[in-house]
Design an enzyme around this catalytic site. Sequence first.
Site, PDB file in Angstrom:
ATOM      1  N   GLY A 154      -9.084   2.739  10.467  1.00 21.86           N
ATOM      2  CA  GLY A 154      -9.575   1.448   9.983  1.00 21.86           C
ATOM      3  C   GLY A 154      -9.454   1.221   8.500  1.00 21.86           C
ATOM      4  N   THR A 170      -9.377   8.499   8.782  1.00 21.45           N
ATOM      5  CA  THR A 170      -8.934   7.294   8.073  1.00 21.45           C
ATOM      6  C   THR A 170      -8.774   6.099   9.006  1.00 21.45           C
ATOM      7  OG1 THR A 170      -6.620   7.995   8.353  1.00 21.45           O
ATOM      8  CG2 THR A 170      -7.736   8.659   6.319  1.00 21.45           C
ATOM      9  N   GLY A 172      -6.884   0.109   6.747  1.00 19.92           N
ATOM     10  CA  GLY A 172      -6.227  -1.158   6.452  1.00 19.92           C
ATOM     11  C   GLY A 172      -7.144  -2.344   6.671  1.00 19.92           C
ATOM     12  N   CYS A 173      -7.889  -2.321   7.767  1.00 21.15           N
ATOM     13  CA  CYS A 173      -8.854  -3.384   8.060  1.00 21.15           C
ATOM     14  C   CYS A 173      -9.902  -3.456   6.952  1.00 21.15           C
ATOM     15  CB  CYS A 173      -9.558  -3.117   9.395  1.00 21.15           C
ATOM     16  SG  CYS A 173      -8.475  -2.861  10.815  1.00 21.15           S
ATOM     17  N   LYS A 193       0.837  -1.198   0.000  1.00 25.75           N
ATOM     18  CA  LYS A 193       0.000   0.000   0.000  1.00 25.75           C
ATOM     19  C   LYS A 193       0.875   1.253   0.000  1.00 25.75           C
ATOM     20  CE  LYS A 193      -2.044  -1.649   3.634  1.00 25.75           C
ATOM     21  NZ  LYS A 193      -2.927  -1.940   4.775  1.00 25.75           N
TER      22      LYS A 193
END
Length: 266
Positions: A206, A204, A208-209, A173
Amino acid sequence: MNTALTIAGSDSSGGAGIQADIKTMTANGVYAMSAVTALTAQNTTGVTGIMEVTPEFLAEQLDCIFTDIYPDAVKTGMVSSGGLIEVIAGKLRQYQAKNLVVDPVMVATSGSRLISEDAIGTLKKELLPLAAIITPNIPETEVLSGMCVKTKEDMVTASKRIYETYGCAVLCKGGHQLNDANDLLYNETGEHWFMGKRIANPNTHGTGCTLSSAIASNLAKGCDLETAVRYAKNYISGALNAMLDLGKGSGPMNHAFAIPGEYKDI
């Protein structure tokens, strides 16, 4: 209906962890299940406490899930101890789990390590070789590849090294001020770039989850890996672009931005 399982910690504020995963999976059209690795006391300003489950109880949760509603895809999030990682890997092998997406949560945005060196070693040895894809951010890519990542070319070199070491596809990412919002997928066919537009939204929590859960949802529905990543990136862009503003810190996204219906609009 396709099914997906998240193995992760609970976020009491609802923006990350299993709460974000369940919301994402539901919004992406799959039935969501969860095995909780830890309870956290947290909100948009930070984490004040963590209570980890025992390996035995995590194993019991996974047994209950796999012997009743078998998941079409599995996503793992933050798991802070080697003992829990060993349980997860053992159960995934036992039940021949498919479409495993590993979000290797090791390094916070601030740069702080979130799990011990021993646990990182267990993650590398036991879990990554089982994954269909892993979704590291730049600091996590550096830990897994053993090299500094400062440029677009570094992203390619590091992702290739991880792929060749662990045999799993890598979605590196490109946040953390590197390469804007462009992400790199490296798999058996080489490098594939997914270009994104940075959205000026400070909330922002969460992300990645949410991204890894959206990928797992798409794999559960039978998408190939590149399609799963493309639609997951589109989904997270929509959730950010909805500009939800809750809490005193870095708030959550609107996971339900695309869900219409009479119950929502009452």
